[in-house]
Design a protein around this motif. Sequence first.
Motif, PDB file in Angstrom:
ATOM      1  N   GLU A  59     -11.833   7.484  -1.161  1.00 31.43           N
ATOM      2  CA  GLU A  59     -12.537   6.255  -0.783  1.00 31.43           C
ATOM      3  C   GLU A  59     -11.502   5.265  -0.564  1.00 31.43           C
ATOM      4  O   GLU A  59     -11.711   4.400   0.508  1.00 31.43           O
ATOM      5  N   TYR A  60     -10.423   4.910  -1.054  1.00 34.67           N
ATOM      6  CA  TYR A  60      -9.435   3.875  -0.938  1.00 34.67           C
ATOM      7  C   TYR A  60      -8.374   4.069   0.037  1.00 34.67           C
ATOM      8  O   TYR A  60      -7.937   3.529   0.947  1.00 34.67           O
TER       9      TYR A  60
ATOM     10  N   ASN B 202      -8.127   7.300   1.747  1.00 36.80           N
ATOM     11  CA  ASN B 202      -8.527   8.305   2.826  1.00 36.80           C
ATOM     12  C   ASN B 202      -7.597   9.092   3.101  1.00 36.80           C
ATOM     13  O   ASN B 202      -7.345   9.617   4.215  1.00 36.80           O
TER      14      ASN B 202
END
Length: 239
Positions: free
Chosen positions: A136-137, A139
């Motif tokens: 999420e952060y 990638n």
Amino acid sequence: MDTPTIISSHIATYGWTLTYIAIAYRGFQDKSYGMPIVALSLNLPWEIIFAYVITPHGSADSLLVPYGALKAQGAFTLWATLDLLILYTYFKYGYKYFETQYNISKAQWIIFSLAMLTFGTAIVYNGGMFFMQFEEYFNHDQIEGAKVIAFAQNALMSIAFIAMFYARGGSVEGQSFTIAWAKWIGTSMSGGIAYIIARPDEWYFVGTFIIAIFIADLYYMFIIYRALRRKGINPWTRL
């Protein structure tokens, strides 16, 4: 979003290249060393690992300009080469400071220094592999994880430079105002600002390091400038 990243990368590259050149030059000129071993133990492994082990190929930043990954490898290699010169000055001239401040033997100093370099390498490599797993952060982008590691170690480095200055009794051996302002521009004023711009809602944790770097480097600039003026040395002409 892409333009700030490209501009900041150029400014950071030039700023840190000048910083390393100035540190190496002052080390040889003053028969001293200009980068604390705790910082050098993280910097040198970072440059080697993210140039040749966890390479920048395929990262989002490398796709912003033609041959971006190759250019990043070139910059990291240049920094590593300059850091090796700084490491040489550390081992050639550094023991006298540790002998005076800590009363340790040369063998103990060498073992401590090699342990720091080993520990720093383990932190950077395992940190790079650890951060790369987050979707999420980061990638799965190895360079995004490398940025977090870089800002964290730069915060430690900025504080270590101040500590080194005071540990040497305010001596400017191995130090210059050029090192101070180039380091400030090369980190918080380039990559730091770009990171905050790129992540307007997610920068707070990394921003803690960026703000710490900004403040510590400003203070370091102030004390080095004042110390040089007191010695009758022009801070602007001392590389």
